[in-house]
Design an enzyme around this catalytic site. Sequence first.
Site, PDB file in Angstrom:
ATOM      1  N   HIS A  10     -19.908   9.141  26.068  1.00  0.00           N
ATOM      2  CA  HIS A  10     -20.822   8.152  25.493  1.00  0.00           C
ATOM      3  C   HIS A  10     -20.178   7.597  24.230  1.00  0.00           C
ATOM      4  CE1 HIS A  10     -24.642   8.295  27.830  1.00  0.00           C
ATOM      5  NE2 HIS A  10     -24.096   9.427  28.257  1.00  0.00           N
ATOM      6  N   TYR A  35     -28.932  14.403  22.460  1.00  0.00           N
ATOM      7  CA  TYR A  35     -28.826  13.856  23.811  1.00  0.00           C
ATOM      8  C   TYR A  35     -29.083  12.350  23.800  1.00  0.00           C
ATOM      9  CZ  TYR A  35     -29.195  14.393  28.921  1.00  0.00           C
ATOM     10  OH  TYR A  35     -28.990  14.342  30.279  1.00  0.00           O
ATOM     11  N   ARG A  50     -27.144   4.816  37.270  1.00  0.00           N
ATOM     12  CA  ARG A  50     -27.810   6.084  36.986  1.00  0.00           C
ATOM     13  C   ARG A  50     -28.016   6.248  35.479  1.00  0.00           C
ATOM     14  NH1 ARG A  50     -27.466  10.352  33.901  1.00  0.00           N
ATOM     15  NH2 ARG A  50     -25.229  10.479  34.305  1.00  0.00           N
ATOM     16  N   ASP A  51     -26.938   6.405  34.719  1.00  0.00           N
ATOM     17  CA  ASP A  51     -27.078   6.488  33.263  1.00  0.00           C
ATOM     18  C   ASP A  51     -27.632   5.173  32.718  1.00  0.00           C
ATOM     19  OD1 ASP A  51     -26.819   7.550  30.649  1.00  0.00           O
ATOM     20  OD2 ASP A  51     -25.002   8.606  31.229  1.00  0.00           O
ATOM     21  N   SER A  95     -22.641  14.276  26.436  1.00  0.00           N
ATOM     22  CA  SER A  95     -23.950  13.633  26.568  1.00  0.00           C
ATOM     23  C   SER A  95     -24.418  12.969  25.285  1.00  0.00           C
ATOM     24  CB  SER A  95     -25.005  14.662  26.991  1.00  0.00           C
ATOM     25  OG  SER A  95     -24.552  15.476  28.029  1.00  0.00           O
ATOM     26  N   HIS A 124     -17.045  12.708  31.113  1.00  0.00           N
ATOM     27  CA  HIS A 124     -18.134  11.740  30.989  1.00  0.00           C
ATOM     28  C   HIS A 124     -18.374  11.504  29.508  1.00  0.00           C
ATOM     29  CE1 HIS A 124     -22.254  10.080  31.979  1.00  0.00           C
ATOM     30  NE2 HIS A 124     -22.509  10.535  30.759  1.00  0.00           N
ATOM     31  N   HIS A 166     -31.400   4.724  31.973  1.00  0.00           N
ATOM     32  CA  HIS A 166     -32.011   5.104  30.699  1.00  0.00           C
ATOM     33  C   HIS A 166     -32.208   3.899  29.783  1.00  0.00           C
ATOM     34  CE1 HIS A 166     -31.932   9.422  31.255  1.00  0.00           C
ATOM     35  NE2 HIS A 166     -30.624   9.422  31.502  1.00  0.00           N
TER      36      HIS A 166
END
Length: 343
Positions: free
Chosen positions: A198, A287, A15-16, A169, A196, A19
């Site tokens: 990054h 983001y 999913r991520d 995010s 979550h 990107h």
Amino acid sequence: MTDQKKVIFNDVTLRDGMHAISHQYSKEQIAELTRVLDDTGVDIIEATHGDGLGGSSIQYGFSKETEKDIITTAVENVKNAKVGVLLLPGIGTIDHLKRAREWGASVVRVATHCTEADVSEQHIKAAGDLGMDTVGFLMMSHRAEPEQLLEEAKKMESYGASTIYVVDSAGALTMDDTRRRISLFKENLSTEIGFHGHNNLSLGVANSIAALEEGAGRIDTSLAGMGAGAGNTATEELVAVMNKMDIPHSIDLYKAMDAAENIMKPMMRRPVQIDRLSLTLGYTGVYSSFLLFAERAGEEYGVDPRDILTKIAEMGAVGGQEDWIIGVAQDLAKEKKQDSVTV
């Protein structure tokens, strides 16, 4: 931490990770990744367009495969893991959610900007009615002070979410930022808590460990960190640290290492790593999915994409406002041209 219950791993490679390749996973790649992820022992495999249900569009980029094929391919190739989806109200609808449930998805994360939990009420309630494992997902959590974020989380809890996430995010949270938010959730919510991360500031693993130490029970990771910006917290890296700290989980470290090295990395079109552009994301708090958009706009208009991201940060852009990037790039190009004429 041996008395802690087993941490649930929610894998976002499918999913991520969309990107990082402009949402172009093929059915064959989805099938292969689902099988190896399932074999590593992850608990939930999230499989949708990078921007969730309904995300395949001219604004966010069309996925190579249809939403149905993405979800059903994942469902057909799991043996133990649950298949999850992401839904951003305003992009995805309750009808999208119903179809995803029919195709076999059993987990949904309803995602909103960190100050806009109100828009999730109908979707969270609908997911509960469908019998899904329903998660509230507060994106860009660095944009809200911990106390404000808690108030938004309480809304999602009242709507029926059984797990609520602090979502970094932009990869902009420090360990202290993470601890403050997770500990406040732990003290004041009756739900499960998730994190979550990054890796834009190289803190994906550190923040995930901080979240676990403060009581989070769910953690998002991906193979080799495959995801937007500098990527997500890498499964194999986090598991290695958790093993050294005796934090219980269900992941086979060697299988995760092998899957990352032999399968995921060869699929990457652009290395998922910390470079000057992804570092700018974390530094300015933008983001993570804006990276490729800014990179392309910078090249097209002859401006530094770091300037685009900095300006976008000053404007307060949030997920879903990728269309601002072109306007910013055009303005910067005009300024650059005027400056050169003046000189």
